[in-house]
Design an enzyme around this catalytic site. Structure first.
Site, PDB file in Angstrom:
ATOM      1  N   THR A   1      26.570 -56.474  17.201  1.00  0.00           N
ATOM      2  CA  THR A   1      27.871 -56.844  16.665  1.00  0.00           C
ATOM      3  C   THR A   1      28.371 -58.104  17.376  1.00  0.00           C
ATOM      4  O   THR A   1      27.629 -58.739  18.125  1.00  0.00           O
ATOM      5  CB  THR A   1      28.839 -55.629  16.709  1.00  0.00           C
ATOM      6  OG1 THR A   1      30.042 -55.992  16.035  1.00  0.00           O
ATOM      7  CG2 THR A   1      29.156 -55.154  18.111  1.00  0.00           C
TER       8      THR A   1
ATOM      9  N   LYS B   1      25.416 -61.708  16.268  1.00  0.00           N
ATOM     10  CA  LYS B   1      24.696 -61.532  14.996  1.00  0.00           C
ATOM     11  C   LYS B   1      23.835 -62.729  14.584  1.00  0.00           C
ATOM     12  O   LYS B   1      22.882 -62.573  13.827  1.00  0.00           O
ATOM     13  CB  LYS B   1      25.680 -61.191  13.864  1.00  0.00           C
ATOM     14  CG  LYS B   1      26.220 -59.779  13.949  1.00  0.00           C
ATOM     15  CD  LYS B   1      27.104 -59.444  12.771  1.00  0.00           C
ATOM     16  CE  LYS B   1      27.731 -58.079  12.950  1.00  0.00           C
ATOM     17  NZ  LYS B   1      28.568 -57.686  11.816  1.00  0.00           N
TER      18      LYS B   1
ATOM     19  N   ASP C   1      24.947 -54.993   6.688  1.00  0.00           N
ATOM     20  CA  ASP C   1      26.380 -55.163   6.381  1.00  0.00           C
ATOM     21  C   ASP C   1      26.605 -55.392   4.881  1.00  0.00           C
ATOM     22  O   ASP C   1      27.468 -54.752   4.275  1.00  0.00           O
ATOM     23  CB  ASP C   1      26.963 -56.370   7.142  1.00  0.00           C
ATOM     24  CG  ASP C   1      27.279 -56.046   8.592  1.00  0.00           C
ATOM     25  OD1 ASP C   1      27.522 -54.867   8.902  1.00  0.00           O
ATOM     26  OD2 ASP C   1      27.283 -56.987   9.411  1.00  0.00           O
TER      27      ASP C   1
ATOM     28  N   GLY D   1      38.329 -65.148   3.421  1.00  0.00           N
ATOM     29  CA  GLY D   1      37.577 -65.336   4.657  1.00  0.00           C
ATOM     30  C   GLY D   1      36.199 -65.872   4.352  1.00  0.00           C
ATOM     31  O   GLY D   1      35.667 -65.649   3.246  1.00  0.00           O
TER      32      GLY D   1
ATOM     33  N   GLY E   1      31.184 -64.351   9.201  1.00  0.00           N
ATOM     34  CA  GLY E   1      29.909 -63.633   9.100  1.00  0.00           C
ATOM     35  C   GLY E   1      29.930 -62.517   8.065  1.00  0.00           C
ATOM     36  O   GLY E   1      28.991 -62.374   7.274  1.00  0.00           O
TER      37      GLY E   1
END
Ligand code: NAP
Length: 283
Positions: free
Chosen positions: A68, A72, A108, A133, A136
């Protein structure tokens, strides 16, 4: 934390900060339920210690770990192999260790997609989607949506150039937040991938929802708090809302399956999170 080399495999999540991670609780409960040793640990790994700590994980008998913030992207330099899907996303959140070889995956994006598919109970390929946004998480979500056939995806970000970069790679439309505010009623699904709504910005929203349609679905990938201000206002305006728990549990489940070959109990994972956060599964 130091462990001596153990015969029983163990798993981990590495990041910084890591103290608040819910991953050990959900993984350990599912390992135990399946009669496996509950040996999943959270390990704080500052940026400058990544190489050394990954080496240590391999030497200590770790079979797989989650990655995390802030590792990443950097983790990709330390892997022997990267799954083509993670390569396309450009980030790794799950590593499998076989012998001394490390292979990276990204769960994810697929985790998010599974959660959204459950919620919509069917096809949403034709939906108009706005992603707030361009970090990532947005990257994984936008790329997965497009790979899965959801082609009408726009991105609004504080730094429009970052949305533009993602657009060039993904074929979606880049907007400023204020431009998106005026056009909110056009979108079937609006997804917040910014940290606005979690500590220390619990009372804030990533976008003014004055023009949102009650027919829209609002999705926040934040799960702590369970009901962000963005979702609370959405509920007030009659929208369907989904929080970040489904994405979180599905990304964990996909990693779990990769490491153990067994399917964990998603409902157990959700119950644990709701219990820890003191809330009811409202969305
Ligand atoms: P990131 O790479 O740092 O990206 C953050 C994004 O939010 C950037 O686009 C940034 O805009 C924007 N942003 C940050 N602060 C802002 C502010 N004050 N005003 C306006 N925009 C702001 O972070 P990430 O890894 O994508 O994670 C984002 C969130 O997703 C976090 O809250 C994380 O906890 C959550 N998350 C949840 C899951 C899950 O399983 N549910 C999984 C992954 C992440 P700029 O480009 O302008 O800087």
């Amino acid at each position: 934390m130091r462990l001596s080399k153990l015969d029983t495999p163990f798993y981990a999540v590495i990041g910084d900060p890591i103290e608040q991670s819910m991953s050990p609780a959900i993984h350990n409960a599912c390992l135990q339920q399946l009669g496996l040793e509950p040996r999943y640990k959270a390990i704080r790994v500052p940026e400058e210690e990544l190489d050394k700590q990954v080496e240590w994980l391999v030497e200590s008998g770790c079979k797989g770990f989650n990655v995390t913030i802030p590792h990443k992207l950097r983790i990709m330099d330390l892997l022997d192999d990267i799954d083509p899907y993670a390569k396309a996303i450009g980030a790794v959140n799950t590593v499998e260790i076989q012998g001394n070889r490390l292979k990276g995956y990204n769960t994810d994006g697929p985790g998010f997609y599974r959660g959204l598919s459950d919620f919509h109970q069917g096809n949403f390929d034709d939906a108009t989607v706005l992603v707030l946004g361009a970090g990532g998480a947005a990257r994984a979500i936008v790329k997965t949506l497009i790979m899965k056939g959801v082609s009408n995806v726009s991105i609004a970000n504080r730094t429009v150039s970052k949305a533009q970069d993602l657009l060039e790679e993904s074929g979606s439309e880049a907007l400023s937040i204020s431009a998106a505010e005026q056009r909110l009623a056009e979108y079937d699904i609006i997804i917040n991938t910014t940290p606005i709504g979690m500590y220390p910005k619990e009372g804030s929203v990533p976008i003014d929802l004055s023009f949102v349609s009650s027919k829209s679905t609002l999705v926040d990938i934040i799960y702590n708090p369970l009901l962000t201000e963005f979702l609370r206002i959405g509920l007030e305006r009659g929208c369907a809302v989904q929080n970040g728990v489904p994405m979180f549990v599905h990304q964990a489940a996909l990693a779990f399956e990769q490491w153990t070959g067994k399917e964990p109990d998603i409902e157990l994972m959700k119950e644990i999170i709701h219990e820890k956060l003191g809330g009811k599964p409202t969305c």
